[in-house]
Design a protein around this motif. Structure first.
Motif, PDB file in Angstrom:
ATOM      1  N   ILE A  45       2.241   4.761  -1.230  1.00 60.58           N
ATOM      2  CA  ILE A  45       1.734   5.937  -1.961  1.00 60.58           C
ATOM      3  C   ILE A  45       2.932   6.853  -2.193  1.00 60.58           C
ATOM      4  O   ILE A  45       3.768   7.011  -1.288  1.00 60.58           O
ATOM      5  CB  ILE A  45       0.649   6.675  -1.135  1.00 60.58           C
ATOM      6  CG1 ILE A  45      -0.542   5.747  -0.892  1.00 60.58           C
ATOM      7  CG2 ILE A  45       0.199   7.953  -1.831  1.00 60.58           C
ATOM      8  CD1 ILE A  45      -1.636   6.357  -0.033  1.00 60.58           C
ATOM      9  N   SER A  59      -3.727   4.978 -10.090  1.00 59.56           N
ATOM     10  CA  SER A  59      -4.562   5.970  -9.414  1.00 59.56           C
ATOM     11  C   SER A  59      -5.420   5.328  -8.333  1.00 59.56           C
ATOM     12  O   SER A  59      -5.907   6.002  -7.434  1.00 59.56           O
ATOM     13  CB  SER A  59      -5.454   6.679 -10.424  1.00 59.56           C
ATOM     14  OG  SER A  59      -6.132   5.730 -11.193  1.00 59.56           O
ATOM     15  N   GLY A  60      -5.621   4.029  -8.398  1.00 61.01           N
ATOM     16  CA  GLY A  60      -6.409   3.331  -7.370  1.00 61.01           C
ATOM     17  C   GLY A  60      -5.619   2.159  -6.839  1.00 61.01           C
ATOM     18  O   GLY A  60      -4.429   2.272  -6.553  1.00 61.01           O
ATOM     19  N   LYS A  61      -6.322   1.007  -6.735  1.00 58.82           N
ATOM     20  CA  LYS A  61      -5.647  -0.203  -6.249  1.00 58.82           C
ATOM     21  C   LYS A  61      -5.240  -1.064  -7.441  1.00 58.82           C
ATOM     22  O   LYS A  61      -5.893  -1.011  -8.502  1.00 58.82           O
ATOM     23  CB  LYS A  61      -6.619  -1.031  -5.404  1.00 58.82           C
ATOM     24  CG  LYS A  61      -6.960  -0.431  -4.072  1.00 58.82           C
ATOM     25  CD  LYS A  61      -7.795  -1.471  -3.337  1.00 58.82           C
ATOM     26  CE  LYS A  61      -8.542  -0.889  -2.183  1.00 58.82           C
ATOM     27  NZ  LYS A  61      -9.555  -1.815  -1.683  1.00 58.82           N
ATOM     28  N   GLU A  70       0.335   2.840  -5.189  1.00 58.81           N
ATOM     29  CA  GLU A  70      -1.121   2.842  -5.416  1.00 58.81           C
ATOM     30  C   GLU A  70      -1.673   4.217  -5.021  1.00 58.81           C
ATOM     31  O   GLU A  70      -0.976   5.022  -4.409  1.00 58.81           O
ATOM     32  CB  GLU A  70      -1.776   1.731  -4.604  1.00 58.81           C
ATOM     33  CG  GLU A  70      -1.328   0.345  -5.072  1.00 58.81           C
ATOM     34  CD  GLU A  70      -1.947  -0.778  -4.248  1.00 58.81           C
ATOM     35  OE1 GLU A  70      -3.027  -1.227  -4.629  1.00 58.81           O
ATOM     36  OE2 GLU A  70      -1.346  -1.185  -3.248  1.00 58.81           O
ATOM     37  N   ASN A  71      -2.925   4.463  -5.349  1.00 62.29           N
ATOM     38  CA  ASN A  71      -3.559   5.753  -5.063  1.00 62.29           C
ATOM     39  C   ASN A  71      -2.675   6.928  -5.445  1.00 62.29           C
ATOM     40  O   ASN A  71      -2.582   7.936  -4.741  1.00 62.29           O
ATOM     41  CB  ASN A  71      -3.947   5.835  -3.581  1.00 62.29           C
ATOM     42  CG  ASN A  71      -5.035   4.838  -3.285  1.00 62.29           C
ATOM     43  OD1 ASN A  71      -6.044   4.817  -3.978  1.00 62.29           O
ATOM     44  ND2 ASN A  71      -4.812   3.970  -2.317  1.00 62.29           N
ATOM     45  N   THR A  72      -1.988   6.790  -6.565  1.00 58.62           N
ATOM     46  CA  THR A  72      -1.070   7.817  -7.065  1.00 58.62           C
ATOM     47  C   THR A  72      -1.421   8.060  -8.528  1.00 58.62           C
ATOM     48  O   THR A  72      -1.117   7.239  -9.387  1.00 58.62           O
ATOM     49  CB  THR A  72       0.397   7.331  -6.911  1.00 58.62           C
ATOM     50  OG1 THR A  72       0.622   7.032  -5.527  1.00 58.62           O
ATOM     51  CG2 THR A  72       1.385   8.359  -7.413  1.00 58.62           C
ATOM     52  N   LYS A  73      -2.103   9.171  -8.763  1.00 61.73           N
ATOM     53  CA  LYS A  73      -2.605   9.419 -10.119  1.00 61.73           C
ATOM     54  C   LYS A  73      -1.687  10.373 -10.878  1.00 61.73           C
ATOM     55  O   LYS A  73      -1.263  11.379 -10.330  1.00 61.73           O
ATOM     56  CB  LYS A  73      -4.005  10.043  -9.995  1.00 61.73           C
ATOM     57  CG  LYS A  73      -4.710  10.207 -11.319  1.00 61.73           C
ATOM     58  CD  LYS A  73      -6.005  10.957 -11.141  1.00 61.73           C
ATOM     59  CE  LYS A  73      -7.186  10.059 -11.132  1.00 61.73           C
ATOM     60  NZ  LYS A  73      -8.458  10.765 -11.126  1.00 61.73           N
ATOM     61  N   LYS A 115       0.825  -1.221   0.000  1.00 61.14           N
ATOM     62  CA  LYS A 115       0.000   0.000   0.000  1.00 61.14           C
ATOM     63  C   LYS A 115       0.855   1.265   0.000  1.00 61.14           C
ATOM     64  O   LYS A 115       0.602   2.228   0.722  1.00 61.14           O
ATOM     65  CB  LYS A 115      -0.960   0.013   1.194  1.00 61.14           C
ATOM     66  CG  LYS A 115      -1.945  -1.142   1.183  1.00 61.14           C
ATOM     67  CD  LYS A 115      -3.036  -0.933   2.196  1.00 61.14           C
ATOM     68  CE  LYS A 115      -4.148  -1.926   2.213  1.00 61.14           C
ATOM     69  NZ  LYS A 115      -4.039  -3.223   1.661  1.00 61.14           N
TER      70      LYS A 115
END
Ligand SMILES: Cc1cc2nc3c(=O)[nH]c(=O)nc-3n(C[C@H](O)[C@H](O)[C@H](O)COP(=O)(O)OP(=O)(O)OC[C@H]3O[C@@H](n4cnc5c(N)ncnc54)[C@H](O)[C@@H]3O)c2cc1C
Length: 486
Positions: A15, A51-53, A189-192, A13
């Motif tokens: 970021i 941008s998500g998982k 992850e969660n990195t757009k 997980k």
């Protein structure tokens, strides 16, 4: 929600929280991006962002058949290209299957990968000739395909079967890939990625707070968010399908798909406790037929499903290209792209990963030429009016036609200070208001009542009820205000 995320990919997980420099940046951690990461894992300085998982894009809602017997794709490619291209496309799909088998074996990935027979059937009398033409092509290429009755209660006028196709669980596959690459690279992850800027020798890729400097960028993000240089909105449309997962008593161990529109397709999946049938139907260009309630009901009827056995309902979209071929390869400079899989992204995602990684590793790949993303064929111009009409219809349609029939009373639209707003009232009576305009190219949105999202019919961006963008190509939210109790 999907049958595959009963078990998530277990990750660190991570970021992105600082500026970094890499040789290769992979944008997107679906089947395409993660398999590319696998082939490039021996490079020293590479990273993946999503941008998500991991696996929560289009891959998550796929029926996950690994199949070269793809409706009547070969005759479509013969019409839009030529026979040699269709032969090469067939070989590329077989090559992709060989590659995924090798990955799964080498990495000992337990992803419920099994060999099953696959059927293509004519669900209309008028389709029989078309299907026979496809079978002639396959037989001519040495494929063992034979006529066999469809083991299903769906109406079929003729059906053919091949035995060397596969099914798997894509999330378990991605877990295996993640485990195999994670010691060699960072996966954020969660990195757009919001913007990419070209400088002299590298690209500056911006997230909300940081910058990644990358010498090479691979866009494995399903739909690229820029218009130029690919001009994808002018060469493709979005196809949406509806999926129902239901419990069944017996694993019939086959897959099937209809030879042409309307697409009916199904496969089976067995987990530790139950056997499921995954049924798909009502595939359509998102410019047309936007009534979700009606479409799910139709799937239920086509497959004769009992309400008590149904455990999930969801939809999925994919990019359909003007010449029925994906866009894979170097776009310009050091930007690489893989998209437009025409609903066959399990094989084409693996194929893209191999082609692009070979390009980066300076290896020759004999399939790269037919998928060149910069290709232009005069013969495809005849399809432009259809694409143009679809784009105009999905752009203007929802602006002027807020068809009440599509929605329950919990959805309404209004204008405030010249801005178009859309409201969803949840079960507790809280109102969730969003701007009714996709930040990508300004299309109006359609509410997806089953999955409670605002969906763009033009290029498949999706937003949650409070306007947060959960799927591109839009990179921006449409939030208006937080919910207020009435
Ligand atoms: C109903 C349906 C059924 C299907 N069934 C099959 C099948 O049985 N067999 C088959 O071969 N194919 C099937 N497909 C097609 C297949 O599922 C897709 O083509 C494939 O999953 C696409 O994979 P991808 O990795 O390219 O994209 P995705 O899985 O969407 O991955 C892209 C990733 O990029 C991320 N991303 C997007 N924008 C950004 C950004 N700006 N910054 C960072 N990350 C970003 C997303 O979060 C996402 O995780 C089906 C398609 C549909 C619609």
């Amino acid at each position: 929600m999907s049958i595959w995320n009963k078990k998530e990919v277990k990750t660190k997980k991570e970021i992105l929280k600082k500026n970094i420099e890499v040789d290769v940046l992979i944008v997107g951690a679906g089947i395409t991006g993660m398999t590319t990461a696998y082939y490039l894992k021996n490079l020293k300085n590479i990273c993946v962002v999503d941008s998500g998982k991991i696996g929560h894009g289009i891959t998550l809602n796929s029926t996950a058949k690994i199949n070269y017997f793809q409706e009547t794709i070969y005759n479509k490619i013969i019409s839009s290209n030529n026979k040699n291209t269709a032969i090469k496309y067939l070989k590329s799909q077989l090559y992709a299957i060989k590659n995924i088998k090798k990955i799964i074996k080498d990495e000992k990935i337990e992803c419920d990968f099994i060999k099953v027979p696959s059927y293509v059937f004519a669900n209309k009398k008028s389709e029989v000739l078309n299907l026979k033409k496809e079978i002639d092509f396959l037989k001519e290429q040495g494929i063992k395909v034979f006529e066999k009755e469809l083991p299903s209660n769906i109406e079929s006028f003729k059906s053919y079967c091949v035995n060397d196709t596969y099914i798997f669980n894509p999330i378990k596959y991605l877990q295996g890939i993640y485990n195999s690459v994670i010691d060699n690279m960072h996966i954020y992850e969660n990195t757009k990625i919001l913007k990419i800027e070209k400088l002299l020798t590298y690209y500056k890729c911006y997230t909300a707070k940081n910058v990644i400097k990358a010498k090479k960028v691979i866009l494995a993000c399903h739909y690229p968010y820029f218009i130029k240089p690919l001009f994808l909105p002018f060469k493709s449309y979005i196809e949406k399908s509806y999926i129902i997962v239901s419990k069944v008593d017996k694993d019939l161990n086959y897959t099937c798909i209809s030879s042409n529109c309307p697409t009916y397709s199904c496969r089976f999946y067995k987990d530790d406790n139950f056997i499921y049938q995954i049924s798909l139907a009502m595939s359509h260009n998102t410019a047309f037929k936007q009534d979700d309630k009606y479409n799910f009901e139709c799937v239920k009827k086509i497959f004769n499903l009992n309400e008590k056995d149904i455990v999930m309902r969801y939809s999925n979209v994919d990019i359909m290209t003007i010449d029925n071929m994906p866009y894979i390869g170097k776009l310009k400079g050091n930007i690489y792209i893989a998209c437009g899989f025409n609903t066959w992204g399990m094989t084409n995602g693996i194929l893209s990963a191999k082609i692009i990684s070979d390009m980066i590793l300076n290896k020759k790949n004999k399939y790269s030429d037919i998928f060149d993303p910069n290709r232009f064929k005069l013969s495809n111009l005849k399809k432009i009016p259809y694409i143009f009409f679809s784009q105009i219809k999905s752009f203007i349609g929802p602006k002027i036609n807020k068809n009440k029939k599509w929605y329950s009373d919990d959805i309404y639209f209004y204008y405030k200070n010249g801005k178009s707003l859309a409201v969803y009232k949840d079960k507790k009576g809280s109102e969730h208001t969003v701007y009714n305009k996709c930040p990508h190219l300004g299309c109006s949105l359609i509410f997806n009542e089953k999955e409670k999202t605002w969906d763009c019919p033009c290029h498949s961006s999706r937003f949650n009820i409070d306007g947060k963008c959960i799927k591109g190509p839009s990179n921006y939210d449409i939030s208006f205000s937080k919910h207020s109790n009435k």
